[in-house]
Motif scaffolding. Structure first.
Motif, PDB file in Angstrom:
ATOM      1  N   ARG A 141    -148.825  52.063  33.695  1.00 20.53           N
ATOM      2  CA  ARG A 141    -148.795  51.917  35.160  1.00 20.53           C
ATOM      3  C   ARG A 141    -147.363  51.915  35.697  1.00 20.53           C
ATOM      4  O   ARG A 141    -147.073  51.264  36.700  1.00 20.53           O
ATOM      5  CB  ARG A 141    -149.529  50.635  35.576  1.00 20.53           C
ATOM      6  N   GLU A 142    -146.453  52.660  35.061  1.00 17.16           N
ATOM      7  CA  GLU A 142    -145.058  52.681  35.501  1.00 17.16           C
ATOM      8  C   GLU A 142    -144.955  52.986  36.997  1.00 17.16           C
ATOM      9  O   GLU A 142    -145.644  53.891  37.493  1.00 17.16           O
ATOM     10  CB  GLU A 142    -144.282  53.745  34.706  1.00 17.16           C
ATOM     11  N   ASP A 143    -144.101  52.228  37.679  1.00 17.91           N
ATOM     12  CA  ASP A 143    -143.817  52.384  39.112  1.00 17.91           C
ATOM     13  C   ASP A 143    -144.967  51.957  40.031  1.00 17.91           C
ATOM     14  O   ASP A 143    -144.866  52.084  41.254  1.00 17.91           O
ATOM     15  CB  ASP A 143    -143.412  53.830  39.467  1.00 17.91           C
ATOM     16  N   ALA A 144    -146.052  51.466  39.450  1.00 24.33           N
ATOM     17  CA  ALA A 144    -147.162  50.989  40.289  1.00 24.33           C
ATOM     18  C   ALA A 144    -146.955  49.510  40.590  1.00 24.33           C
ATOM     19  O   ALA A 144    -146.275  48.808  39.844  1.00 24.33           O
ATOM     20  CB  ALA A 144    -148.486  51.201  39.553  1.00 24.33           C
ATOM     21  N   PRO A 145    -147.519  49.031  41.706  1.00 20.43           N
ATOM     22  CA  PRO A 145    -147.343  47.609  42.023  1.00 20.43           C
ATOM     23  C   PRO A 145    -148.085  46.705  41.039  1.00 20.43           C
ATOM     24  O   PRO A 145    -149.158  47.060  40.557  1.00 20.43           O
ATOM     25  CB  PRO A 145    -147.941  47.466  43.431  1.00 20.43           C
TER      26      PRO A 145
END
Ligand SMILES: [Zn+2]
Length: 270
Positions: free
Chosen positions: A238-242
């Motif tokens: 989930r890189e860069d996801a909140p």
């Protein structure tokens, strides 16, 4: 869930009732449980005419023995041995060992998380912690090889000699849930954090097992890759996801660790 005393009592009861009998045949009613059955080897171990010997228990595995070989049996979540009345099958009876006096021993496992693994020596029976059992995890977390280790907690969680069956995804997912940075060293993880890990790993895996089941059936129906697995991932890939924790405004980051990716939330995983 069968614990050590249950495994021991199965071992004793099976020995008392069946040891010394000759095998007529063995029947596998499906191709796999947790793992596929190694049928060619198992058919040799339970060959017609082989003598069934008294079984033994190592940790929480039951070793069935004949004069032709040995098989380590894990009861998993719901496995049990029952006298069977072949050719009639019990509900969820996946293996039947039939003896030449017409008695039969059935292996019943509704959740199919057990396994049968042929072994050459007792050393091959894994004594790694069972990640589905809180007590088993606590015991390994309290051991010196864990507590005093300088290596990262994620690498240690994935060490198959210590814990049987925790991979990259679920190591990362459980560390996210307890707020521990995957690169933190084992000796810097607090006792309460280990206790929290031991509490959340079994239910997390059970949830994943159930989702995996539905993924497989969906896949078979649709010939597509639509499953329930992804919905369970709070941090993996989930890189860069909140960050999905309530009240956390962090953004998930990725880092290379021991040749694989690790994802974590810099705000809530210290
Ligand atoms: Zn967060």
């Amino acid at each position: 869930m069968p614990e050590l005393p249950e495994v021991e009592s199965f071992s004793q009861a099976i020995g008392r009732e069946f040891a010394g009998k000759k095998i007529r045949k063995v029947k596998f009613h499906r191709a796999d449980l947790r793992f596929p059955f190694d049928q060619p080897t198992l058919l040799k171990i339970f060959a017609p005419g082989a003598t069934f010997l008294f079984p033994c228990r190592i940790a929480k595995q039951l070793v069935l023995r004949t004069d032709q070989g040995m098989v380590a049996v894990s009861l998993g979540m719901s496995g049990s041995f029952l006298p069977s009345s072949y050719p009639k099958r019990l509900l969820h009876e996946h293996v039947t060992v039939l003896f030449d006096d017409d008695t039969a021993l059935g292996f019943v496992d509704p959740r199919r998380f057990g396994f049968w693994k042929p072994i050459q020596s007792y050393d091959e029976v894994s004594v790694a912690a069972d990640p589905l059992q809180v007590e088993s995890l606590l015991k390994v977390f309290e051991s010196r090889s864990f507590r005093h280790s300088q290596r990262s907690i994620k690498d240690a969680l994935m060490d198959q000699a210590l814990i049987g069956g925790l991979g990259n995804i679920y190591a990362l997912e459980c560390l996210f849930r307890v707020g521990v940075f995957p690169l933190r060293k084992c000796n810097r993880v607090k006792k309460a954090e280990y206790a929290h890990l031991a509490e959340i790993i079994p239910p997390m895996l059970l949830q994943a097992i159930d989702a995996g089941g539905s993924t497989v059936s969906t896949y078979r129906r649709l010939h597509g890759d639509a499953g329930g697995f992804q919905e369970l991932h709070l941090v993996y890939d989930r890189e860069d996801a909140p960050c999905l924790k309530s009240h956390c405004k962090g953004i998930i980051k990725r880092v290379a660790q021991s040749g694989r990716s690790s994802w974590w939330c810099p705000r809530c995983q210290k």
